[in-house]
Write a protein that holds these residues in place. Structure first.
Motif, short mmCIF file in Angstrom:
data_model
loop_
_atom_site.label_atom_id
_atom_site.label_comp_id
_atom_site.label_asym_id
_atom_site.label_seq_id
_atom_site.Cartn_x
_atom_site.Cartn_y
_atom_site.Cartn_z
N GLY A 33 0.81 -1.22 0.00
CA GLY A 33 0.00 0.00 0.00
C GLY A 33 0.84 1.26 0.00
O GLY A 33 1.98 1.28 0.46
N GLY A 34 0.27 2.34 -0.52
CA GLY A 34 0.96 3.62 -0.59
C GLY A 34 1.73 3.82 -1.87
O GLY A 34 2.44 4.81 -2.03
N TRP A 35 1.54 2.93 -2.83
CA TRP A 35 2.32 2.97 -4.07
C TRP A 35 2.02 4.20 -4.93
O TRP A 35 2.83 4.57 -5.78
N GLY A 36 0.88 4.85 -4.71
CA GLY A 36 0.53 6.01 -5.55
C GLY A 36 1.13 7.32 -5.10
O GLY A 36 1.11 8.31 -5.84
N ALA A 37 1.69 7.35 -3.88
CA ALA A 37 2.13 8.62 -3.31
C ALA A 37 3.18 9.33 -4.16
O ALA A 37 3.13 10.55 -4.34
N GLU A 38 4.14 8.60 -4.69
CA GLU A 38 5.22 9.26 -5.42
C GLU A 38 4.77 9.87 -6.75
O GLU A 38 5.47 10.68 -7.33
N TYR A 39 3.58 9.48 -7.22
CA TYR A 39 3.08 10.01 -8.49
C TYR A 39 2.02 11.10 -8.32
O TYR A 39 1.57 11.70 -9.29
N ALA A 40 1.61 11.34 -7.07
CA ALA A 40 0.48 12.24 -6.81
C ALA A 40 0.72 13.65 -7.34
O ALA A 40 -0.20 14.30 -7.85
N ALA A 41 1.95 14.13 -7.25
CA ALA A 41 2.23 15.50 -7.67
C ALA A 41 1.95 15.74 -9.14
O ALA A 41 1.65 16.86 -9.56
N GLY A 42 2.03 14.71 -9.95
CA GLY A 42 1.81 14.88 -11.38
C GLY A 42 0.37 14.74 -11.83
O GLY A 42 0.04 15.02 -12.98
N VAL A 43 -0.50 14.30 -10.92
CA VAL A 43 -1.89 14.02 -11.32
C VAL A 43 -2.68 15.29 -11.57
O VAL A 43 -3.54 15.34 -12.45
N GLY A 44 -2.39 16.36 -10.81
CA GLY A 44 -3.17 17.59 -10.92
C GLY A 44 -3.29 18.13 -12.34
O GLY A 44 -4.37 18.55 -12.77
N ARG A 45 -2.21 18.06 -13.10
CA ARG A 45 -2.26 18.61 -14.47
C ARG A 45 -3.05 17.72 -15.43
O ARG A 45 -3.34 18.13 -16.55
#
Length: 198
Positions: A33-45
């Motif tokens: 679990g928590g595998w999405g955290a490192e990619y979260a910053a790029g999702v907003g765009r």
């Protein structure tokens, strides 16, 4: 008439389990679990202009709702996602009695095959499902999903709950848009072609 959109975050091999944290969902002994955290910053765009501001209502399965209700009502209003979730109507599909204390929440009773079409007739606009894999699979099986908005992170986990399951018949999709983040996440939107249209 409302439309139903699945918004899902997953790995390339289709895993959706435990996106946010190690404790989020450990069913089946899942430890990744928590595998999405490192990619979260790029999702907003990759979000549509205005984010989910066009969403008229949210729809959840019981387990996802309980996790969301334990977190989002306690976040500050200057968080745009918290503000929108907290003020937007929320509906929960649950086969058991539950405490829907999160403001603006109603429980849908009866079979999904009846309750979700009733909801789409009552709400004009987009009804967004966040997470809720079991509910999503049932709605897809019953041809009750209009759109898929997928955020696919550049990762193969190899284990965990997958988003998609068996379908009684193939379902064709029409590509609406595709984009990618600097971190390698692909945002893709598909319209679901309903069985009556194929």
């Amino acid at each position: 008439m409302g439309t139903v959109t699945m918004v899902e975050f997953l790995t390339v091999d289709g895993v959706m389990q435990g996106l946010g944290s190690a404790e989020e969902d450990t069913d089946g002994g899942f430890t990744r679990g928590g595998w999405g955290a490192e990619y979260a910053a790029g999702v907003g765009r990759l979000l549509p202009p205005g984010g989910f501001s066009a969403t008229a209502a949210y729809l959840f399965g019981r387990r996802t709702f309980e996790r969301m209700a334990a977190f989002w009502p306690h976040q500050p209003d200057d968080d745009p996602m918290a503000a929108h979730l907290n003020r937007t109507p929320k509906y929960v599909v649950s086969r058991s009695r539950m405490d829907a204390a999160w403001s603006g929440t109603r429980t849908l009773s009866g079979p999904v095959a009846d309750s979700v079409p009733e909801l789409t007739r009552a709400i004009a606009g987009e009804i967004v499902i966040l997470g809720s894999g079991m509910l999503c699979r049932e709605l897809l099986e019953r041809d009750l999903v209009d759109r898929l908005q997928l955020f696919i992170h550049p990762l193969l986990l190899g284990s965990g709950k997958r988003l998609f399951g068996d379908l009684p018949r193939p379902r064709r999709l029409s590509l609406v848009s595709v984009d990618s983040s600097d971190l390698g996440t692909v945002g893709v939107v598909y319209e679901v072609r309903h069985l009556a249209d194929t």
